[in-house]
Every structure is written in C-alpha cells, then in structure tokens.
Scaffold this active site. Sequence first.
Site, short mmCIF file in Angstrom:
data_model
loop_
_atom_site.label_atom_id
_atom_site.label_comp_id
_atom_site.label_asym_id
_atom_site.label_seq_id
_atom_site.Cartn_x
_atom_site.Cartn_y
_atom_site.Cartn_z
N CYS A 2 -48.21 -26.28 -0.34
CA CYS A 2 -48.87 -25.77 -1.54
C CYS A 2 -48.62 -24.27 -1.71
CB CYS A 2 -50.37 -25.97 -1.43
SG CYS A 2 -50.84 -27.65 -1.05
N ARG A 27 -41.13 -24.53 -1.96
CA ARG A 27 -41.97 -24.92 -0.83
C ARG A 27 -42.30 -26.41 -0.86
NH1 ARG A 27 -44.68 -20.38 1.35
NH2 ARG A 27 -46.35 -21.70 2.06
N TRP A 75 -49.29 -29.96 -2.91
CA TRP A 75 -48.57 -30.99 -2.15
C TRP A 75 -49.68 -31.87 -1.59
CZ3 TRP A 75 -47.62 -32.85 2.89
CH2 TRP A 75 -46.37 -33.44 3.10
N ASN A 99 -55.03 -23.63 -0.45
CA ASN A 99 -54.03 -24.20 0.46
C ASN A 99 -54.73 -24.48 1.77
OD1 ASN A 99 -52.10 -23.70 -1.44
ND2 ASN A 99 -51.10 -22.01 -0.33
N GLY A 100 -54.36 -25.56 2.43
CA GLY A 100 -54.98 -25.87 3.72
C GLY A 100 -55.82 -27.13 3.64
N GLU A 482 -28.80 -32.24 14.63
CA GLU A 482 -29.01 -31.44 13.43
C GLU A 482 -28.24 -32.01 12.24
OE1 GLU A 482 -30.94 -29.38 12.24
OE2 GLU A 482 -29.85 -28.34 10.66
N LYS A 486 -29.94 -33.24 8.76
CA LYS A 486 -29.57 -32.68 7.44
C LYS A 486 -29.21 -33.82 6.49
CE LYS A 486 -30.56 -29.68 7.84
NZ LYS A 486 -31.39 -28.66 8.28
N GLU A 489 -32.39 -35.98 5.43
CA GLU A 489 -33.43 -35.36 4.60
C GLU A 489 -32.99 -35.09 3.16
OE1 GLU A 489 -34.92 -31.56 5.96
OE2 GLU A 489 -32.95 -31.00 6.70
N HIS A 505 -26.05 -47.18 26.24
CA HIS A 505 -27.45 -47.46 26.59
C HIS A 505 -28.25 -47.96 25.40
CE1 HIS A 505 -26.64 -45.82 30.51
NE2 HIS A 505 -26.09 -44.76 29.93
N LYS A 601 -41.17 -27.02 2.26
CA LYS A 601 -40.41 -26.01 2.99
C LYS A 601 -41.18 -25.48 4.18
CE LYS A 601 -37.01 -23.18 3.68
NZ LYS A 601 -35.86 -23.81 4.37
C1 F6R Z 1 -34.96 -29.24 8.27
C2 F6R Z 1 -36.12 -28.42 8.07
C3 F6R Z 1 -37.31 -28.63 8.93
C4 F6R Z 1 -37.76 -27.27 9.50
C5 F6R Z 1 -39.07 -27.44 10.28
C6 F6R Z 1 -39.51 -26.16 10.93
O1 F6R Z 1 -33.94 -28.88 7.40
O2 F6R Z 1 -36.13 -27.59 7.22
O3 F6R Z 1 -37.04 -29.53 9.95
O4 F6R Z 1 -36.75 -26.79 10.31
O5 F6R Z 1 -40.07 -27.88 9.41
O6 F6R Z 1 -39.74 -25.17 9.99
P1 F6R Z 1 -39.87 -23.65 10.39
O7 F6R Z 1 -38.55 -23.23 10.94
O8 F6R Z 1 -40.24 -22.95 9.14
O9 F6R Z 1 -40.94 -23.57 11.45
#
Ligand code: F6R
Length: 606
Positions: A2, A27, A75, A99-100, A482, A486, A489, A505, A601
């Site tokens: 949010c 975000r 959100w 927010n929260g 990773e 990517k 998501e 395995h 985000k």
């Molecule tokens: C993946 C992604 C998330 C963040 C995770 C941690 O692309 O963006 O997996 O890496 O939510 O976020 P931060 O780094 O902001 O703590």
Amino acid sequence: MCGIVGYVGKRTAQDVLLNGLKRLEYRGYDSAGIATLDDEDNPHLARSVGKISDLEQVISEKPHTGHMGIGHTRWATHGGVTVSNAHPHNVGNIFLVHNGIIENYKELKAKLSNYDFRSDTDTEVLAALIDSNYKGDVSLKDAVAKSLKDVRGTYGIAVFSPKEPGTIVAARLGSPLIIGLGHDETIIASDASALLGYTREAIYLNDGELAVCNSNGSEVFNLNLKHLNSHPEEIEGNLEQIQKGGYDHFLLKEIMEQATTLPNTLSGRIDVENGKMHLGGPNLTAEEMRNIHHVVIVGCGTAYYAGLLASYYMEQLIPDVTTEVVIASEYRYRSFHLPKDSVALIVSQSGETADTLACLREIKKRGVKTLGIVNVVGSTIAREVNGGTYVHAGPEISVASTKAFTAQVVTMLMFAGMIAEYHGGNPDLIHSFTRELSILPAEIEKTLNDHRSEIEQLAKKYASFDDALYLGRDTAYPIALEGALKLKEISYIHAEGYASGELKHGPIALIDDRFFEVFTILDNWLFDKSIGGLHEVRARGGKVIVLTNSTADIEADDIVRINSNVKLLAPILINTLQQLFAYYVAVERGNDVDQPRNLAKSVTVE
Ligand code: F6R
C-alpha cells in the site's frame, strides 16, 4: 505494498495526490482513492478498484478543488478488492488512509458497536476509534494519539478532519512515513519517490511518532504528546531516475542500466592497483574484522538468492569464516543461536521487508552486530542496523528485482574482500576479484548489448511452454534459483531452480514435453560434472537452453555463449541475460511486466 500520499499547501491537492499515487504504483496495489477538503471545508471522497487511471476517470466526472487531502493505493489484506474497502475511509469526522495491519481490530470493533461499518477492513475500525475519541474540545492530534495507544499491529497513517482544516496528522509504527517540507506546502508519503520534484528536505518519522502537518511544516510528538526535536534530512534521487527514460518498461530500463548503476555501487570501494576492497559503512575496527568467524546473511526472495551467491564468494575469500544464508520468514521464528563472533548481513532492496526487519530485531536482541546491505536510503532497515552499506543501485521501480540483485552481490563480495585482508585471505584471489569488479560494469553492458536480440528470439521460441527447470551447480546454482524466480514472477510460467547435482534425486522425473530447461554451465573446475548433468537431461528428451562462458563444444537445443574477460563473476553476467529472457517472455505473453499480478514491490506485512 500500500502507498500513502498526503498534501497540504498552495497547489490543487487532487493533482499532487494523483501524481504521488502514480509514483507509488510500482509498489503494487489493487484499488486507490483520495479524500480532499475544498476551500469551504467540505470533504470530497473518490475511490475505485483497479489502476490510478480508473480513479482519474471517477474524479474527472467531479474534480476536487481544495488544497489539502490524502490519497492511498491499497493492496488487499482484510476484505476483498472493492470500492468500499478502498481507502480513504470516512467515519464521522475522520478521513483516514492506513498502511499496515491492525491486529486487534475485531476486539476494537466489538467495543465500537454504535458505528455502522461499511467495509470489511481493519482501517475503518481505526477510523471509528479515532472518531470516538474526537469529541468536544479534543484535538485531532490528541484523538489520534489516544486511539493509537489502544492499537496492536502496524501502521503508517494520515488523517484529517473537516473540523480542523489545514491540518493532517500522520503517525507510524512499523510502516514508513516521510514528511516532505516544501515552501508553504507539506507532503506526506510512504515512499520518498512521491516527494521528488516538490522538495528535497524531509523528516523520516520513527516508530511511535506522530506528526502534525500544515502548510508551514510539521511538528513531531510521541504518543504521550511530548514534543520531539525532528531533524530534516536530504532525500536522494531525482525525477529522471523514476521515469522510463525511453524504454517500454521500467524492468527493461533497470536491466539495461546495470552498467551505469554498478559504478555507483563500486565507487570509492575498490582499489584495483593494490587489489583491495573497502566499505566505510560497516564501521568495523581491525580487531572487530579479525574477530568475525561467522557471517549470517538474511533476506527474502531475490535478496536471499543474492546472499546465496555472495556466500559462495565469501567461502573462497574468507575460508576460516562460517557463512550461513537464511530465509528471513523462516529464521525469524526459529530458535536460532548465533556465536558472539558473528555479524549479520541484512539484505533488502526496499529496506522495509517485514520478515527481514523482524530478523534484524531478533538478531540485535542476541547482541550480534547487524550490517545493512540496503538500497533505499533512509529505509527502516537502514536506520535500525548497527552499520552497513548502501548498494546505491538507484530507485528500482519495477516489482521484479534486477539491478538490486547485482548490486547486492557485489556489495557483499566487497565486504568479504575487506574482511579477507584481516583473515590472511589469498591476496591473488582478492586481486582477481577486485580486477573483475572494476571491469564488471563494462562487461555487463557488452553482454547485454551482444545478446539482447538473441535472447528476445529465444524468449519468443519458449514463451508458450508451461514449465521450466533452471539448473546449475556451484555459483551457477544461486543463479538457477534467481532465474527461475524471475521467470515465474513476471511470465507466470511455472519455473523451478535446482542444483544440477540434485537432478537424479527427484527433478529429472519432471522432464517431458511441457518443460524446457535453462542450464548455466560455467567454464570452471566443475565443467565436466555440469556437462554430465546436461547429458542426463538431454537423454530424457529435455529441450535445453545452455547459458555458458565456455568455448567448448556443447550439445543443446540453444546455446548462448558469452565472451567475457570476467570469469569469477560470470554468474552475474549470465544472470543479466536470465533477467532479459524473463522480461521478453513476459512481454511475449502480454503480461503487465512492471506490476505482475498479486505481487507488491515492498512486502511490509508478513
Ligand atoms: C523478486 C523480488 C522479491 C524481493 C523480496 C525482498 O524479484 O522482487 O523476491 O527480492 O521481496 O525484497 P527486499 O529486497 O525489498 O527486501
């Protein structure tokens, strides 16, 4: 997650609020709204589900004219995505954005039975609680402070009332709020990007603080209404950094600009001639560095994978130090023990991730030194760690983390390189890493430019698959994890990352027509073993894309060969191609690349 914007000043509030909300779109959100007070002190409320453009549509039918107001991107946590659940909430004389999570909202709601609740949200309960305390001569400030004392949970809030025009009360506990101080105007926001272009001077509220804002500035109090001295700070960043700069998406911009942001990460921190690395932020004495025998790296998602890759480098550079990498959401609830000679690296792009922050606090309670590896300047983690280093990747707007990963790995590598000197680390190896770091930005630029159209074509070829397996071993293993994250998501293709030595395995059973495999094979001492894994996959009919820096003959359906002068850091280069691949697959599938579904985000709640 949010986002909050508040404004009081000389401009038309509606415009500032909508502009601010657009800056916070990245975000992640599912509905939005604004509430303003016009110059005759009449309140106006507009809310909608969907994008800010949907909200603009609603507002265009009846524009708001006043000079103060609050806005929000929601959100959903409590209650579905509906207009009545969207913020701001209005109860009696109170207009509130939040927010929260208010954890005891049910308890509070039961005590507020004289209110007719119109939403399923915890926020509306908080608005009612404030309204119930806002009677007679009580000021808004007093009513908010009194109410917040009864609340359990987390909040960043902005509140106004038509009874006190020109005043917005803001408060925080566990959810960031920044008060931007302009000329005859004050802007409240949950993220500094909403303030850019209006002011560079801001007060970062701390947990347990409340600010009374008007067009002349802001006064800060604790919840006992004791006046506190606040210290305005300069906010970082500029408008250009939060714009797309000619690219179709922020994600593509952020992938491509790694070559230009990485020099900021490295600046003043490597000495190529003498083969040395140095970070100022950790602020460790020589004795403290010598005493480190255990490093725990904490993060979520991409930050965790960055930690994992960095841990392989740490083991090479400081072999006498035990390195452990943990997922924050698990670690915070484990009965973990850390030796006193440990340091904890707290890795977070946003610096606001709830689980990572909780770990930081748990680790501090155990008396272990915490160092932040953080991107967002002034964020909560950056403020709470004992020391640390900003990774200086610049604003990362697209939800999927890309340039921050590269900057995090590089920063942790420099941390290890610095410690290595005090642990009798191999000077030749430190030198090699330093040399490779110095050319990494140029190598990233070359790799991305050389392979961009090739990757785009590959993405078109594989975009219709349902499943993908990413494989690699040693330093290519974190890259496999990773790469899979990517892809899943942003493309919504089911993707898993595996250590290729684990194939037999279990995961080898998956290989069939629905799958393709992305196999990173590095030109190193495990090359032959990686090739063995590749044969196992191909023998079962797997369709494999190989990403490699080797010139050897390799049989695969598609091969992307990078030709680079960096060897130790080749996984970082290959990862930039995985980022591009995920991007082009998502574009090909017609997805919302920068704001993938269900994701936010900055994950500020558990
Ligand atoms: C993946 C992604 C998330 C963040 C995770 C941690 O692309 O963006 O997996 O890496 O939510 O976020 P931060 O780094 O902001 O703590």
